[in-house]
Motif scaffolding. Structure first.
Motif, mmCIF file in Angstrom:
data_model
loop_
_atom_site.group_PDB
_atom_site.id
_atom_site.type_symbol
_atom_site.label_atom_id
_atom_site.label_comp_id
_atom_site.label_asym_id
_atom_site.label_seq_id
_atom_site.Cartn_x
_atom_site.Cartn_y
_atom_site.Cartn_z
ATOM 1 N N ALA A 121 -7.244 2.092 -8.533
ATOM 2 C CA ALA A 121 -6.052 1.498 -7.659
ATOM 3 C C ALA A 121 -6.342 0.154 -7.799
ATOM 4 O O ALA A 121 -7.360 -0.624 -7.615
ATOM 5 N N GLU A 122 -5.240 -0.246 -8.177
ATOM 6 C CA GLU A 122 -5.249 -2.075 -8.010
ATOM 7 C C GLU A 122 -4.929 -2.554 -6.275
ATOM 8 O O GLU A 122 -5.355 -3.336 -5.984
ATOM 9 N N SER A 123 -4.410 -1.646 -5.710
ATOM 10 C CA SER A 123 -4.240 -2.267 -4.289
ATOM 11 C C SER A 123 -4.385 -0.813 -3.298
ATOM 12 O O SER A 123 -3.607 0.378 -3.692
ATOM 13 N N ILE A 124 -5.100 -0.955 -2.223
ATOM 14 C CA ILE A 124 -5.307 0.168 -1.176
ATOM 15 C C ILE A 124 -4.913 -0.591 0.273
ATOM 16 O O ILE A 124 -5.193 -1.885 0.310
ATOM 17 N N SER A 125 -4.365 0.356 0.976
ATOM 18 C CA SER A 125 -4.215 -0.439 2.387
ATOM 19 C C SER A 125 -4.757 0.818 3.546
ATOM 20 O O SER A 125 -4.773 2.049 3.040
ATOM 21 N N VAL A 126 -4.897 0.357 4.681
ATOM 22 C CA VAL A 126 -5.394 1.130 5.695
ATOM 23 C C VAL A 126 -4.548 1.054 6.747
ATOM 24 O O VAL A 126 -4.241 -0.124 7.402
ATOM 25 N N ILE A 127 -3.977 1.941 7.586
ATOM 26 C CA ILE A 127 -3.453 1.865 8.946
ATOM 27 C C ILE A 127 -4.358 2.427 10.026
ATOM 28 O O ILE A 127 -5.147 3.523 9.705
ATOM 29 N N PRO A 128 -4.403 1.649 11.085
ATOM 30 C CA PRO A 128 -5.492 2.076 12.071
ATOM 31 C C PRO A 128 -4.956 3.286 13.253
ATOM 32 O O PRO A 128 -4.739 3.256 14.185
#
Length: 890
Positions: A201-208
């Motif tokens: 992956a070039e970009s990963i995100s996390v939501i709390p």
């Protein structure tokens, strides 16, 4: 396959649900999707050829629901990969999510995940998992404490700890671009799938945000794959999955991140199995050690364990070195179970766990903060006068003889300290008649090798806590547990006005505590500064033998010769347990390392010792230190050792030898060895050993006294068995016990064995029941007296052979590990060539010479030569010569 499509338009999100024998939970899982706040999605449910009603329940649920469709595999795949990949192939959405048939989503999971991936345009987004067994996943706080947008795994490698696939939403284009699918034919497919996704992956995100409920049914009849750790195939599959991931890192230019990937494996995956180790059967354990030893060597070295917690560092180091015995002992140790051998030892204040397979620098990896001290308190009772209980204490993996323990009540407010006594029924008893107000917290103190360890007693270690309270003379006494679960005796004023006064007093005392140490500590420091300034008394003599453990050896015989000489000296004996040792004559007995001991060390003109006491007090210019030493050297010593001791040990050796004024030697050979090995430049007295005067004089009254002590008749042949101490082999004690059993069975009916263990092991045998013809002489203070009653000596590399040889009685050398001993310790001469008797490798050889006296007598010439080489100075007057040289000087 059976498939029905109920979709009229292409959905934005596709959810793949997989199920196998989930009849109890599948409807709840599907219901959590049906009730989602988001509706632009399709659900593909893949039934992996269930043998229960799962397939029927799926069909019944999807009927009449256009967004749901069912796929039934015609044979079971044995894992999660095939049904998930099948589901992916039958979906059409722009985004993909995965749900297992025994779990469920939060009601707005799909809405939150779609919103996040569209807002961030990441290749995938991760949300938080909630486990239903209330187990908090320790790394979640680090990962899901806040929203993290558009990062790369190389920027936040901690993300590797979350290897789940089900709490994430993926772009289909991302999965397709990299042909990323679940690896079929293995379990723990998420390790590989998610691991690859992170690095692709070039970009990963996390939501709390919590999005996924992971159902953990620990006591289920049919356990899930992740809960089958008792099956070796489970562990094997996890290692296979990690090897796939390792291979991917190597082949895709990400090998620099192997360290981070290893960290996750050690701190999470492997930990699951070491936690459960005691539950495995023997076959599992053998295969586990073989596999993990090989795998650890494939991807890491021992320094990978250094950043870990003490527990994991030591466990994994033993796995890495293949030290199965030490690993299993450490597992027992951390679980409060007995170890097979005693492994905890200290160097000064630093503690270590001893390996079975010594390796270079092993102590670097095997440090422990402090010994594990376990205790239990029962039968608590309190009256107006006394507080009592029974206390059981265990310092795991340390010999009981090595430590002493005592209980203390300390008033936290005033600093007042009460120590306990022991009653006739072995109860711990405190006199509480004159307590002042405050909370008296109960502590257990354990003293080991000069180190003092304190354990504050907790209520969790107390059984049947009674509810007791007494009131008298304006005070109440009661048992009290504070908010930190600590146990105390609470003493409170009963009148309201007194309570107010006490609260004010407590505040003052608390403020005083912050200003400085307690008065008792200040007094101790004051005395330690004051005592060395006192003048030396010219007629005081301080004695010590074997670090205060005994009244024995050459110091004993110099002392007794001084008593007979009529000189007016004041005598002091330093002892670890003064009340347990009888010293004849007018000598004062002091406890080693006490203030009283420090006082006499500073005031006595003469120190007489056989090991080393110069580190206990700084020797003054007008004091005289007579070092008698304690044997003729066979194994290499000091600077002569093959492997030099640690720097701090050499520093301590230098401190000792520079303090010696006289070193007593039994022969020219010993003089040369000790001068070189210890780098000693002082005066050597070649007088013979004072302890050997007894062997030349052979007083009949001493021999009779020893006979009576052990109940030996004149007609018995007495065999003295005195093996030495092997500091590298914790199992040598067990070897001695096995040999003793063989001796007991095979010696003649008129023979008796006196077993004399090295003083470091003497307490280990005290609780064991021995055969009738084996007598434990390990705690007898003076081994020289035992020689007088012994007709034959069995020993190995111990210096006892040099002394006993003076009696010209047969000696058998039992050296089953001769080559190893020479390799490890080194020797000053060819032992086999100069030995005063036969050198035996097995206990059967020893028995041959015991039962064949004529074969043993054939070595009489060797014995004579040995005595001529090492005992020529011994004439029974060594003590008198030392006194004439040292104590008769003006």
């Amino acid at each position: 396959m059976d498939s029905k499509i109920h979709m009229n338009k292409r959905p934005k999100l596709s959810v793949v649900v997989i199920a196998f024998n989930n009849e109890m939970y599948i409807e709840e899982a599907l219901e959590s999707l049906h009730e989602q706040t988001y509706d632009n999605f399709e659900v593909v449910v893949v039934n992996d050829f269930s043998s229960d009603r799962t397939g029927e329940l799926i069909d019944r649920f999807v009927e009449g629901k256009p967004r749901f469709k069912a796929i039934h595999l015609t044979e079971n795949s044995g894992g999660c990969s095939t049904p998930r990949n099948t589901g992916i192939a039958h979906t059409t959405g722009d985004y993909l999510m995965f749900l297992d048939g025994d779990d469920w989503y939060t009601i707005d999971a799909c809405e939150k995940m779609v919103e996040a991936i569209e807002r961030t345009d990441s290749d995938f987004v991760a949300g938080q998992v909630i486990r239903t067994n209330n187990y908090e996943i320790w790394y979640h706080n680090q990962i899901y404490s806040r929203e993290r947008i558009n990062f790369n795994i190389r920027e936040f490698t901690y993300m590797l700890f979350d290897s789940l696939s089900v709490n994430k939403i993926y772009k289909r284009a991302f999965l397709d671009r990299h042909s990323l699918r679940f690896p079929e034919g293995i379990h723990y497919e998420d390790v590989v799938f998610t691991g690859k996704a992170y690095f692709l992956a070039e970009s990963i995100s996390v939501i709390p945000e919590p999005v996924y409920y992971w159902r953990v049914v620990e006591n289920a009849d049919a356990k899930s794959i992740t809960n089958r750790r008792h099956e070796f195939e489970n562990f094997e599959n996890r290692i296979i999955a990690h090897r796939y991931f390792d291979q991917f890192l190597r082949e895709n230019g990400a090998i620099l991140y192997q360290k981070e990937k290893n960290s996750k494996f050690l701190r999470h995956d492997l930990k699951l199995y070491t936690n459960d180790y005691l539950q495995y059967d023997e076959d599992y354990k053998v295969r586990f050690h073989q596999m993990i030893h090989k795998y650890l060597h494939e991807v890491m070295d021992e320094y990978s364990f250094m950043p870990l917690s003490e527990r994991d560092r030591i466990l994994y180091y033993f796995l890495y070195t293949g030290d199965v015995e030490a690993f299993e002992d450490y597992v027992n140790y951390i679980n409060g179970l007995p170890t097979k051998t005693e492994r905890v030892y200290n160097i000064g204040s630093q503690y270590y766990f001893k390996p079975s397979i010594p390796t270079r620098n092993s102590e670097k990896f095997l440090k422990i903060e402090k010994p594990e001290i376990d205790y239990a308190i029962t039968e608590i009772n309190m009256t107006q006068e006394a507080f009592s209980f029974k206390g059981e204490i265990q310092v795991n993996s340390i010999a009981e003889s090595e430590f002493v323990s005592f209980w203390v009540l300390r008033n936290r407010q005033t600093g007042e300290v009460l120590t306990a006594d022991k009653s006739a029924d072995e109860k711990v008893v405190f006199d509480i008649q004159n307590l002042t107000a405050g909370n008296y917290y109960l502590s257990l103190y354990v003293k080991h090798m000069g180190n003092l360890h304190r354990v504050l007693v907790k209520n969790s270690n107390v059984s049947e806590l009674p509810n007791i309270e007494f009131k008298e003379e304006g005070l109440s006494k009661s048992i009290f547990i504070n908010d930190k679960n600590s146990f105390a005796i609470r003493v409170n004023p009963t009148k309201f006005t007194d309570q107010l006064k006490w609260k004010m007093e407590r505040r003052k005392l608390a403020q005083g505590e912050k200003k400085g140490p307690a008065k008792q500590s200040a007094f101790q420091k004051l005395m330690e500064r004051f005592i060395p300034k006192l003048p030396v008394r010219p007629n005081w003599v301080l004695f010590e033998s074997h670090m205060g453990k005994q009244y024995s050896d050459s110091p004993k015989y110099i002392y007794e010769q001084l008593l007979e000489s009529g000189n007016k000296f004041k005598f002091i004996w330093s002892l670890q347990e003064p009340e347990q040792v009888d010293v004849p004559g007018p000598a004062i007995k002091v406890k080693r390392n006490s203030l009283k001991h420090l006082y006499y060390m500073n005031r006595a003109k003469y120190w007489v010792d056989n090991q080393g006491i110069a580190h206990l007090a700084k020797k003054k210019a007008d004091q005289v230190y007579v070092q008698t030493w304690h044997g003729t050297p066979l194994k290499k010593m000091g600077y002569d050792q093959k492997r030099l001791p640690a720097k701090n040990e050499l520093t301590r050796l230098k401190l000792q030898t520079e303090a010696w004024d006289y070193l007593i030697s039994p022969n020219r050979y010993t003089s040369e060895i000790l001068r070189r090995g210890f780098r000693y430049g002082g005066e050597i007295l070649e007088t013979g050993y004072p302890r050997n005067d007894l062997l030349i004089q052979q007083p009949e009254d001493v021999r009779r006294r020893v006979q009576q002590h052990f109940g030996l008749s004149d007609g018995k042949q007495v065999i003295l068995f005195a093996p030495t101490f092997r500091d590298w082999d914790p199992n040598s004690f067990q070897k001695v016990l096995d040999d003793v059993q063989n001796l007991s069975k095979e010696i003649g009916g008129n023979d008796v064995v006196l077993l004399r263990l090295h003083y470091l092991l003497s307490e280990k045998i005290s609780q064991l029941e021995l055969p009738a013809n084996i007598v434990n002489a390990s705690t007898y203070q003076d081994i020289q007296e035992l020689y007088l009653v012994a007709d034959v000596l069995i020993t190995d590399y111990s210096s006892v052979m040099f002394d006993y040889a003076l009696l010209k009685r047969p000696i058998i050398l039992y050296c089953y590990d001769l080559e190893e001993y020479i390799t490890r310790r080194g020797m000053y001469f060819d032992f086999a060539e100069l030995a005063p008797g036969p050198v035996c490798q097995t206990i059967d050889e020893v028995l041959h010479y015991i039962n064949q006296p004529e074969a043993l007598n054939a070595f009489s010439a060797d014995l004579e030569r040995f005595v001529g080489e090492f005992g020529s100075l011994e004439d029974g007057q060594a003590s008198a010569k030392v006194i004439e040289k040292v104590f008769s000087r003006k």
